[in-house]
Design an enzyme around this catalytic site. Structure first.
Site, PDB file in Angstrom:
ATOM      1  N   ARG A  99      69.208  56.516   6.498  1.00  0.00           N
ATOM      2  CA  ARG A  99      68.895  55.285   7.223  1.00  0.00           C
ATOM      3  C   ARG A  99      67.402  54.999   7.085  1.00  0.00           C
ATOM      4  NH1 ARG A  99      71.360  50.747   9.154  1.00  0.00           N
ATOM      5  NH2 ARG A  99      71.003  50.362  11.359  1.00  0.00           N
ATOM      6  N   THR A 372      77.306  44.576   3.221  1.00  0.00           N
ATOM      7  CA  THR A 372      77.086  46.013   3.231  1.00  0.00           C
ATOM      8  C   THR A 372      78.106  46.511   2.222  1.00  0.00           C
ATOM      9  OG1 THR A 372      76.262  46.218   5.494  1.00  0.00           O
ATOM     10  CG2 THR A 372      77.516  48.075   4.716  1.00  0.00           C
ATOM     11  N   THR A 390      73.559  49.824   2.984  1.00  0.00           N
ATOM     12  CA  THR A 390      73.280  48.428   3.305  1.00  0.00           C
ATOM     13  C   THR A 390      71.817  48.058   3.137  1.00  0.00           C
ATOM     14  OG1 THR A 390      73.681  46.733   5.016  1.00  0.00           O
ATOM     15  CG2 THR A 390      72.816  48.813   5.783  1.00  0.00           C
ATOM     16  N   ASN A 392      71.259  45.459   5.223  1.00  0.00           N
ATOM     17  CA  ASN A 392      71.517  44.702   6.439  1.00  0.00           C
ATOM     18  C   ASN A 392      72.055  43.304   6.103  1.00  0.00           C
ATOM     19  OD1 ASN A 392      71.883  44.373   9.157  1.00  0.00           O
ATOM     20  ND2 ASN A 392      69.828  43.636   9.543  1.00  0.00           N
ATOM     21  N   ASP A 414      68.017  45.724  13.208  1.00  0.00           N
ATOM     22  CA  ASP A 414      69.028  46.543  13.897  1.00  0.00           C
ATOM     23  C   ASP A 414      68.428  47.270  15.101  1.00  0.00           C
ATOM     24  OD1 ASP A 414      71.205  45.807  12.439  1.00  0.00           O
ATOM     25  OD2 ASP A 414      71.397  47.662  11.298  1.00  0.00           O
ATOM     26  N   SER A 443      73.058  52.078  14.062  1.00  0.00           N
ATOM     27  CA  SER A 443      73.921  51.455  13.052  1.00  0.00           C
ATOM     28  C   SER A 443      75.373  51.485  13.502  1.00  0.00           C
ATOM     29  CB  SER A 443      73.776  52.244  11.744  1.00  0.00           C
ATOM     30  OG  SER A 443      74.700  51.784  10.790  1.00  0.00           O
ATOM     31  N   GLY A 464      79.411  44.760   9.845  1.00  0.00           N
ATOM     32  CA  GLY A 464      78.583  44.728  11.048  1.00  0.00           C
ATOM     33  C   GLY A 464      79.262  45.456  12.197  1.00  0.00           C
TER      34      GLY A 464
HETATM   35  O1  DON Z   1      73.840  49.373  10.113  1.00  0.00           O
HETATM   36  C1  DON Z   1      74.446  48.417  10.601  1.00  0.00           C
HETATM   37  O2  DON Z   1      75.223  48.510  11.534  1.00  0.00           O
HETATM   38  C2  DON Z   1      74.254  47.060   9.982  1.00  0.00           C
HETATM   39  N1  DON Z   1      72.944  46.971   9.358  1.00  0.00           N
HETATM   40  C3  DON Z   1      75.362  46.855   9.021  1.00  0.00           C
HETATM   41  C4  DON Z   1      75.313  45.493   8.431  1.00  0.00           C
HETATM   42  C5  DON Z   1      76.606  45.066   7.901  1.00  0.00           C
HETATM   43  O3  DON Z   1      77.617  45.727   7.922  1.00  0.00           O
HETATM   44  C6  DON Z   1      76.579  43.726   7.352  1.00  0.00           C
HETATM   45  N2  DON Z   1      77.781  43.353   6.755  1.00  0.00           N
HETATM   46  N3  DON Z   1      78.832  43.567   6.710  1.00  0.00           N
END
Ligand code: DON
Length: 563
Positions: A99, A372, A390, A392, A414, A443, A464
């Site tokens: 991360r 992602t 990702t 993001n 985030d 995350s 997300g």
């Molecule tokens: O780490 C996370 O939870 C977000 N940055 C993930 C972003 C994401 O999954 C965007 N698209 N699907």
């Protein structure tokens, strides 16, 4: 017994299935290995490395690096991710936490506007929104500690793809189109992605020689080629010149963390999944623990869905309240995962009435997005990799250091940049997830394994805040007997505590089911749109059959079994 031994022992007929509508192709049958990823060229990169003698971990580097070339909207070496690995030789499960981290100069006020509100532009666009990337360090670490091949060999397919190019496909094009105003602000991003101010045309060959050179530098110098020396200095200079706060010390200090995965039991199945700084494993644990107190075989679908929604609601409430970077934040992990705690939550669930979320303490309102990458791998020896990574939001911060070939993430969003103020997903938080120097932002990414007596699955998805419920429903379907090809295609539903709404993909529920849920007090946003991009592989150990399921929601998704 590993696949190879079983293959020698058994004569099994090859079966191949193709997913619906001629979109994703998923082959299944006995074979040496299985990979499912969001793009067929990335799946092929992994298969190539396996054919050259690599293992699942080398393939995880190859697929990941290829995606950083082909799918920059979703992940890349300017971002980070989680790599959940299982090593067959000694049964070791490990979670590589790559991360991003907050630069040392981070403090909430940097993202505040004159009124003390989060300046959404600074939080999402340009280098101030970028954390220190983790993906390059994950590649070098995995090659050094888990792979069989030198890093150079695992990066080779991605370097070739970057140099020789690939045809522009619809999602690649639309992501650039969507972010073109932001990309146009930065000369590095403009030069890389825009043709006369717009996205490149569909089908034209898109090359990225700068990224090829950057990957070659990592291949030959390892971490030093990215986090130190001339390259690091170049990134820091460009980031600071454009309003960012990176320092060379931030890059030099970046380290992946090896963490113990969370291990859960559900009806005789073992689920190995993501620990903090992901919120996924703990939320999954709460939801499985709540459901395990019910005999679902005696319930109709509507009542099962009702209890599942109530479990989701409660898990997402706790996510908001307690979770952050485990290196800095004290979290009641054991309590949240205890069966006793789940029993208390279960006692608050009415068998046929929705609990309004505002009757539960706390507040949070996340939204979703679809950018992602997730991919899943099983190799011939039974090694497994489940990877979610990702930048993001779509194309991350949109900022490219000139001549490097990749966008920087916008993972700083985030964090709860200012206490109680929402991020792009509508998530709020407080001190546990504040943007403090060196901290990792919370995350939702939840790469997981699901292991039963006869079948093992490797699963995950982007999406997300919906990632966790998608993985939850995927695991439940796999346990109920669905193959990966079906698991990834199943329509999904979601509840995240606030807003107090059940959202569903088209065809998730019949009209009668929607009516029955409404009668129980659920607010149902029926069939809004599709979401996620789930890629799953599985191994049936009784028949030694491998399956690869690629999400049919994206036409380039590709799951293949290597014969
Ligand atoms: O780490 C996370 O939870 C977000 N940055 C993930 C972003 C994401 O999954 C965007 N698209 N699907």
């Amino acid at each position: 017994m590993n696949h190879r031994a079983q293959l020698l022992a058994g004569m099994i007929l090859l079966t191949t299935t193709t997913m619906d509508a001629g979109l994703a192709q998923a082959a299944s049958g006995p074979g040496k290995a299985a990979i499912a990823s969001p793009h067929r060229l990335a799946t092929d990169a992994g298969l190539e490395v396996l054919a050259n003698g690599g293992n699942a971990f080398d393939a995880a580097i190859a697929v990941g690096a290829a995606l950083s070339v082909i799918e920059p909207s979703s992940s890349g070496i300017g971002g980070g991710g989680f790599f959940l690995l299982h090593r067959a030789r000694d049964g070791k499960d490990v979670f590589i936490d790559a991360r991003e981290t907050a630069p040392a100069e981070s403090r909430g006020e940097l993202w505040a506007d004159a009124e003390g509100k989060i300046d959404r532009d600074k939080a999402m666009n340009g280098p101030l929104s970028a954390g220190i990337p983790g993906e390059p360090a994950a590649f070098t670490w995995m090659a050094g500690h888990y792979g069989k091949l030198p890093l150079k060999a695992s990066l080779a397919p991605a370097i070739r793809l970057a140099r020789e190019g690939f045809p522009v496909y619809a999602r690649f094009q639309s992501s650039i189109e969507r972010r073109k105003e932001v990309l146009a602000r930065w000369p590095g991003a403009t030069a890389l992605y825009l043709v006369d101010g717009a996205a490149p045309a569909l089908g034209t060959v898109w090359k990225n020689p700068d990224l090829a050179t950057t990957l070659e530098r990592i291949a030959s110098k390892g971490d030093e080629g990215f986090y130190e020396g001339e390259f690091a200095a170049r990134m820091v200079e460009a980031v600071r010149a454009a309003g960012g706060i990176w320092k060379r010390e931030d890059l030099a200090a970046y380290k992946i963390r090896e963490r113990e995965p969370i291990s859960l039991d559900y009806r005789g199945w073992r689920i190995v999944t993501a620990p903090p700084p992901s919120s996924g494993g703990i939320a999954l644990g709460e939801m499985f623990n709540i459901l395990s107190g019910y005999d679902l075989t005696r319930l109709d679908r509507v009542h099962t869905v009702h209890l599942t929604i109530e479990a989701m609601r409660r898990a997402y409430r706790d996510r908001a309240e307690y979770l952050g970077d485990p290196d800095f934040v004290k979290m009641p992990v054991a309590e949240l995962l205890s069966p006793l705690y789940a029993a208390g939550l279960r006692a608050s669930i009415h068998p046929s009435k929705a609990t309004p979320s505002d009757m539960l303490p706390g507040y949070m309102a996340p939204k979703e997005s679809d950018h992602t990458s997730h991919y899943s791998i099983i190799d011939a020896d039974g090694n497994m990799a489940s990877v979610t990574k990702t930048v993001n939001l779509t194309l991350g911060s949109g900022f490219v250091v000139p001549g490097t070939g990749f966008v920087l993430n916008n993972e700083m969003d985030d964090f709860a940049l200012l206490p109680g103020q929402a991020n792009a997903y509508g998530l709020v938080g407080g001190d546990a997830n504040a943007p403090k120097p060196g901290h990792r932002p919370l995350s939702s990414m939840t790469p997981s394994f699901v292991i039963g007596k006869e079948r093992t699955g490797v699963i995950g998805t982007p999406g997300g805040s919906r990632i966790i419920t998608m993985v939850f429903e995927g695991i439940l379907a796999f346990i109920d007997g669905d193959l990966p090809e079906k698991v990834v295609a199943n329509p999904r539903y979601h509840h995240q505590y606030l807003p107090d709404v059940v959202s569903t993909e088209p065809k998730a529920f019949t009209r009668e089911e929607v009516k029955a849920l409404q009668a129980m007090g659920h607010i149902v946003n029926d069939g809004e749109r599709t979401w996620g991009l789930m890629n799953m592989v599985s191994w049936d150990r009784t028949t030694n059959t491998l399956h690869a399921g690629a999400d049919p929601r994206e036409e380039m998704s590709s799951g293949k079994v290597q014969q």
